[in-house]
Design an enzyme around this catalytic site. Structure first.
Site, PDB file in Angstrom:
ATOM      1  N   GLU A   1       0.849  -1.205   0.000  1.00  0.00           N
ATOM      2  CA  GLU A   1       0.000   0.000   0.000  1.00  0.00           C
ATOM      3  C   GLU A   1       0.885   1.256   0.000  1.00  0.00           C
ATOM      4  O   GLU A   1       0.757   2.147   0.841  1.00  0.00           O
ATOM      5  CB  GLU A   1      -0.968   0.024   1.184  1.00  0.00           C
TER       6      GLU A   1
ATOM      7  N   ARG B   1      -6.554  10.869  14.468  1.00  0.00           N
ATOM      8  CA  ARG B   1      -5.936  11.760  15.458  1.00  0.00           C
ATOM      9  C   ARG B   1      -6.136  13.228  15.144  1.00  0.00           C
ATOM     10  O   ARG B   1      -6.326  14.043  16.050  1.00  0.00           O
ATOM     11  CB  ARG B   1      -4.431  11.494  15.525  1.00  0.00           C
TER      12      ARG B   1
END
Ligand code: UD1
Ligand code: UDP
Length: 400
Positions: free
Chosen positions: A117, A215
């Protein structure tokens, strides 16, 4: 060939699982699994779903851990594993702290890194944070780059990586999804057990499945997303189901805003089979997750992405995903449109998926085998020319 597959969080595990199974079917490979344990319960659920028993567990998770704590513990505990096993390649996945710390630990040991990825980019170092930095730094030290799409490959080439080191493979999450979706829909025992387990879902309401954990959205972003979900849940034709990520920075605002609403089910994070079952049942999906953005289009489910940026614009470009930010007015407007406008809904629920065909793991394993063959052959011819004995390909390991 000796391969060390390293991962530590839920999405990495889901995306590495098909590669582990592919290696298990391949002769001549000693493939070992090292989990860092950056996640614990959420990782264990995936290992169970895919019947994977790790060879090494670094057990790094602590409650509400900081990025630096996780990073340091991983490098420190992974180093002796790399030293003992002496792999020809360390495989890492994605853009978590585990991915970057493991890539760095391998690089410092002189062991080549394969990055699964690779090449996802938003162009903004702080969105998503810290993932954009993690994946860029991983690319810098990686030897083989497995790009899920042509867009990702182009990003790597634009950064100066050599074309023959970057392979377009599709995303292994589609391999995992197809594997588990077949079990969930075709195996009567699994199907019945899941129907039973989720019998509390209202049959007469449209299911909106929600996930959120990034986050960069902690604090104000979560306040905004929760207020949008609260407004949407006021409709009596929907039911919201939200498996809440175990991060305390997610648990607190979500339970404070949505904990007492009849129409909202806040549940524990789900094992992969159950989550795939719910995606399949959902009318639409609201999320900030990377993996869910890739999976939903395969199941023909419109996905609204509650983020300011996305490194997965292929879905948006194909018209199967929309970037709705964390602005509550925008989130609510897009959900309302999809609920009330059947044409707009149908245009998104096409089942078109730009992220893979289910064969990504096979391509990655094939490429690694051929890379290793070429490397071993050139190492032996170099040593024959110099008259010395052939060295193992990972000889730097022992001397690091
Ligand atoms: C991490 C990744 C993020 C990925 C996400 C997937 C980093 C910097 N972030 O974020 O890229 O998208 O995983 O979910 O690598 N916790 C538990 N049990 C668990 C898992 C987490 O209690 O099984 C709690 C702990 O208090 C832990 C906290 O969640 O300290 C944060 O976990 P951490 O892995 O640091 O960050 P995530 O937000 O999960
Ligand atoms: N997922 C799961 N159970 C859940 C929520 C998500 O198994 O309760 C799966 C989901 O199908 C996807 C992956 O977890 O494959 C996404 O993980 P997450 O959103 O935590 O991380 P990200 O993909 O954003 O890095």
């Amino acid at each position: 060939m000796k391969v060390l597959l390293t991962f530590g969080t839920r999405p990495e595990a889901i995306k590495m699982a098909p590669i582990i199974h592919e290696f298990a079917r391949t002769i001549g490979v000693d493939a070992r699994v090292c989990v860092t344990g950056q996640h614990k319960t959420m990782l264990d659920e995936v290992l169970k779903s895919f019947r994977i028993e790790p060879d090494y567990d670094l057990e790094v998770m602590t409650a509400n851990q900081s990025l630096n704590e996780v990073f340091v513990r991983i490098v420190q505990r992974l180093d002796p594993v790399i030293g003992e096993f002496a792999p020809d390649v360390v495989l890492v996945q994605g853009d978590t702290t585990t991915s970057w710390a493991a890539a760095m630990a391998a690089f410092y040991r002189g062991v080549p890194v394969g990055h699964v990825e690779a090449g996802l980019r938003t162009g903004d170092l702080f969105s998503p944070w810290p993932e954009e930095a993690n994946r860029r730094m991983t690319s810098v030290v990686a030897t083989r780059h497995y790009a899920p799409t042509h867009t990702a490959r182009k990003a790597l080439l634009d950064e100066g990586h050599m074309p023959d080191t970057v392979k377009v493979t599709g995303n292994t999450v589609i391999d995992a999804l197809l594997m588990v979706h077949e079990r969930v829909t075709q195996d009567p025992t699994t199907r019945q057990a899941l129907e039973q387990r989720f019998s509390w879902l209202a049959g007469n309401r449209k299911l909106i499945l929600v996930t959120g954990h990034r986050r960069e959205s902690f604090g104000a972003g979560f306040e905004r997303m929760c207020s949008a979900i609260k407004a949407i849940a006021a409709r009596d034709d929907v039911q919201v189901c939200y498996p809440v990520h175990l991060n305390p920075n997610v648990q607190e605002p979500v339970h404070r805003h949505l904990g007492n609403l009849d129409n909202v089910a806040l549940i524990e994070p789900l094992d992969y089979e159950a989550f795939v079952f719910l995606m399949d049942r959902a009318h639409l999906i609201l999320t900030d997750s990377g993996g869910v953005q890739e999976e939903a289009p395969s199941l023909g489910k419109p996905v609204l992405v509650m983020r300011e940026t996305s490194e997965r614009m292929e879905g948006v470009d194909a018209g199967v995903a929309r970037l709705v930010t964390t602005d509550p007015r925008l989130i609510e407007a897009h959900v309302t449109e999809l609920l009330d406008n059947p044409e707009r809904y149908a245009a998104m629920a096409t089942g078109k998926n730009p992220y893979g065909d289910g064969l990504a793991s096979r391509r990655i394993v094939k490429d690694l085998l051929s890379w290793h063959r070429t490397r071993t052959a050139s190492a032996s011819s170099a040593s024959a020319m110099s008259g010395s004995l052939p060295q193992p390909s990972s000889r730097l390991v022992g001397s690091a």
